[in-house]
Design a protein around this motif. Structure first.
Motif, PDB file in Angstrom:
ATOM      1  N   ASN A 143       0.827  -1.210   0.000  1.00 24.62           N
ATOM      2  CA  ASN A 143       0.000   0.000   0.000  1.00 24.62           C
ATOM      3  C   ASN A 143       0.861   1.260   0.000  1.00 24.62           C
ATOM      4  O   ASN A 143       0.520   2.258  -0.644  1.00 24.62           O
ATOM      5  N   VAL A 144       1.983   1.215   0.733  1.00 22.95           N
ATOM      6  CA  VAL A 144       2.896   2.359   0.742  1.00 22.95           C
ATOM      7  C   VAL A 144       3.489   2.587  -0.644  1.00 22.95           C
ATOM      8  O   VAL A 144       3.494   3.715  -1.163  1.00 22.95           O
ATOM      9  N   THR A 145       3.991   1.523  -1.261  1.00 22.74           N
ATOM     10  CA  THR A 145       4.648   1.692  -2.559  1.00 22.74           C
ATOM     11  C   THR A 145       3.644   1.965  -3.670  1.00 22.74           C
ATOM     12  O   THR A 145       3.968   2.672  -4.632  1.00 22.74           O
ATOM     13  N   ASN A 146       2.432   1.422  -3.568  1.00 24.79           N
ATOM     14  CA  ASN A 146       1.404   1.742  -4.570  1.00 24.79           C
ATOM     15  C   ASN A 146       1.040   3.229  -4.514  1.00 24.79           C
ATOM     16  O   ASN A 146       0.889   3.894  -5.547  1.00 24.79           O
ATOM     17  N   TRP A 147       0.897   3.738  -3.292  1.00 24.97           N
ATOM     18  CA  TRP A 147       0.586   5.161  -3.143  1.00 24.97           C
ATOM     19  C   TRP A 147       1.765   6.021  -3.616  1.00 24.97           C
ATOM     20  O   TRP A 147       1.575   6.993  -4.364  1.00 24.97           O
ATOM     21  N   SER A 148       2.960   5.652  -3.206  1.00 22.14           N
ATOM     22  CA  SER A 148       4.143   6.402  -3.643  1.00 22.14           C
ATOM     23  C   SER A 148       4.277   6.368  -5.159  1.00 22.14           C
ATOM     24  O   SER A 148       4.644   7.377  -5.783  1.00 22.14           O
ATOM     25  N   GLY A 149       3.967   5.209  -5.747  1.00 21.60           N
ATOM     26  CA  GLY A 149       4.012   5.113  -7.200  1.00 21.60           C
ATOM     27  C   GLY A 149       3.041   6.073  -7.859  1.00 21.60           C
ATOM     28  O   GLY A 149       3.363   6.733  -8.852  1.00 21.60           O
TER      29      GLY A 149
END
Length: 592
Positions: free
Chosen positions: A76-82
């Motif tokens: 979820n962190v990396t999807n949002w950061s992406g």
């Protein structure tokens, strides 16, 4: 007024086509330069404090407060950061085609602030957050609670799309490309730009993270929201000092037209004399303060778009492009392979705010009887290392090396990026070895079955954070500078957006790799990453990323060896070195 005075007055105006918000030419002495940049830099300081006030500790909030598992929260962190780093493509399109950089930025800032306010509400109101765990039972967050929190996150991401590709470009626009001295100042702009960003990150990863973990998430989110409001006010206060650029039209439209025209005229021969290709008079470009580009033989097929005959014996219409449009398209296409090689490095960077933080949460974080280090605060060492390295690089290394290389940057941008990529590979190798040591300690003390905090100090992880910071000082700054510098003059926003796109795809790639590796290893009976990191094999995952980074580094080296910098960049070397020679000559002359 005499002719000499007229020429002097004309020289006072910015020669790169800069205007005020009403479209009037601007005096170089009244607008732009470091004075205008000071407002923009202060904005970036507070805005980065706001963004990283959320991003630095996001994985802890998702696991501890929204009760998500390690893999789910990391993704979820990396999807949002992406998403945060992909939306700038949309912002760059709107800025170049319609609103211009300034107004696109202002609209994006308003959206950004609304998202931050929603996040503050979601961590403050009891109805918008799940109750805490009780006796090991952690209630799942409801659809409403998840919807409000993630809604705030993605509104921030959408607003960031309007601010991120334009703010650094607005800053660089304050220096006149046609003035040798201002052009030299721009060479240091990105170093000091990143220095300011890291100051904001440093505050977030220390003070704000501590407040979130030990005082209140409401205060920890409220302060960066207030900081964002202050940053927007500071930016708007400097409006009368800014130089602006008139929107030149969407680069996607221009490039799409070139590609379509070349395909439409696929069977039309390209004349051997480039002068027979379609191009506007030099006076047209001079009047608009734009660069005209000469035809080249690279990607010769695209030159068909500038052929005046459409193959049917009649003059081409929609399929007729100028040589400059064709060369601009070629320049962007040339950047794509190198852009792809930045995806994996951005995946490695993503580990510092996800798995590196979760590692720290399992270790002894005590400093004295009453103080515990927040696990996300080790990210401050990434920032501190970058701050120190950038100052040393700009003030010591560049000045020493350029005497031998005759390059105003000391070394080429691609060499700077390559050093960063190599250091990343070393960092992940060390992270893998450190994690093997951590796991061995957990197993020897029986904590691999029960989980819990290890007696091993969190500072064991310090080398991987410091080395990642050193790598970022080379790679992150070089990445932004390279894509801005090498983009055509009319596509600078797109160039900046491309550099940010690398982080977006890199974060999404991180989610994909973690999910895929976890699924495959779980099916084989030994998941590399689980909610209990003491029973995982995270060292194997880091080793996998080390190998992946090494392969990517070799691909980058191969591509960088054959890359040719655009003409304007090589001309900059002559300008700056000429200024250095002139300065040395003046210093050598006797006084009086």
């Amino acid at each position: 007024m005499e002719s000499g005075d007229l020429r002097g007055a004309a020289a006072e105006y910015a020669q790169d086509g800069s205007v005020d918000l009403r479209g009037n030419p601007v005096l170089r002495s009244k607008r732009g330069g470091w004075t205008a940049c000071s407002f923009i830099v202060v904005y970036e300081l507070f805005e980065r404090m706001a963004y990283y006030g959320i991003a630095s500790n996001l994985i802890i909030y998702l696991t501890d407060k929204l009760h998500q598992g390690t893999v789910e929260a990391s993704n979820n962190v990396t999807n949002w950061s992406g998403t945060v780093f992909l939306t700038p493509l949309l912002g760059a399109y709107v800025a170049d085609a319609y609103l211009g950089r300034y107004w696109t930025f202002v609209v994006g800032s308003a959206i950004y602030f609304m998202g931050m306010v929603l996040l503050v509400l979601s961590v403050t109101l009891p109805a918008l957050k799940p109750p805490p765990c009780d006796a090991g039972v952690c209630p799942k967050a409801s659809a409403l609670q998840l919807g409000v929190y993630f809604g705030g996150l993605y509104i921030v991401a959408f607003g960031n799309g309007g601010t991120k590709p334009n703010i650094s470009t607005i800053g660089a626009d304050q220096f006149d490309e046609f003035d040798p001295r201002e052009k030299m100042h721009k060479l240091s702009f990105f170093n000091w730009w990143m220095f300011t960003i890291f100051l904001g990150i440093l505050f977030s990863s220390t003070v704000l993270v501590y407040l979130q973990d030990n005082v209140s998430w409401s205060i920890g989110y409220g302060i960066p929201t207030l900081g964002l409001l202050v940053s927007i006010a500071v930016f708007l206060a400097g409006t009368k000092l800014y130089r602006h650029r008139v929107p030149q039209g969407s680069p996607f439209t221009s490039m799409g037209r070139v590609l379509a025209a070349a395909l439409f005229k696929w069977n039309v021969p390209v004349p051997t004399d480039a002068k027979e290709l379609h191009e506007l008079d030099l006076e047209v470009y001079t009047r608009k303060r734009k660069f005209r580009m000469d035809s080249t033989n690279s990607m010769r097929f695209l030159n068909k778009a500038a052929v005046k005959d459409d193959g049917g014996g009649s003059p081409a219409r929609w399929s007729l492009c100028t040589v400059t449009q064709v060369e601009e398209t070629k320049q962007i296409i040339k950047l794509v392979p190198l852009l792809v090689t930045t995806f994996v490095p951005c995946t490695l960077i993503a580990q510092t705010t996800t798995l590196f933080v979760k590692q720290g949460a399992t270790m002894n974080r005590h400093m004295g009887p009453h103080f515990q280090i927040p696990p996300a605060s080790l990210g401050a060492f990434v920032t501190l290392t970058m701050l120190i390295a950038i100052v040393v690089y700009d003030r010591v290394l560049v000045r020493a090396v350029r005497r031998y290389t005759k390059n105003p940057r000391g070394i080429t941008i691609l060499k700077r990026m390559g050093i960063g990529m190599f250091l990343q590979v070393v960092t992940m190798g060390i992270a893998s070895a450190t994690e093997s040591r951590r796991l061995a300690y957990a197993r020897s003390h029986g904590l691999d079955k029960t989980g819990g905090e290890l007696g091993l100090t969190i500072f064991v992880l310090l080398p991987q954070f410091v080395l990642m910071g050193l790598a970022d000082a080379f790679l992150v700054v070089g990445n932004i500078e390279f894509f801005y510098d090498q983009a055509p003059e009319s596509m600078k926003s797109l160039g900046t957006a491309m550099s940010l796109t690398a982080y977006g795809i890199g974060n999404i790639l991180s989610s994909f790799l973690l999910s895929t590796v976890t699924r495959i290893t779980r099916e084989r009976g030994n998941a590399w990453v689980t909610n209990n990191l003491n029973a995982s094999n995270l060292d194997y995952y880091y080793a996998f990323l080390t190998v992946l980074g090494g392969i990517n580094f070799l691909a980058f080296l191969a591509l960088s060896r054959v890359y040719r910098y655009k003409a304007e960049s090589t001309e900059t070397i002559d300008i700056v070195m000429g200024l250095e020679a002139e300065k040395a000559k003046l210093q050598a002359e006797p006084l009086g």
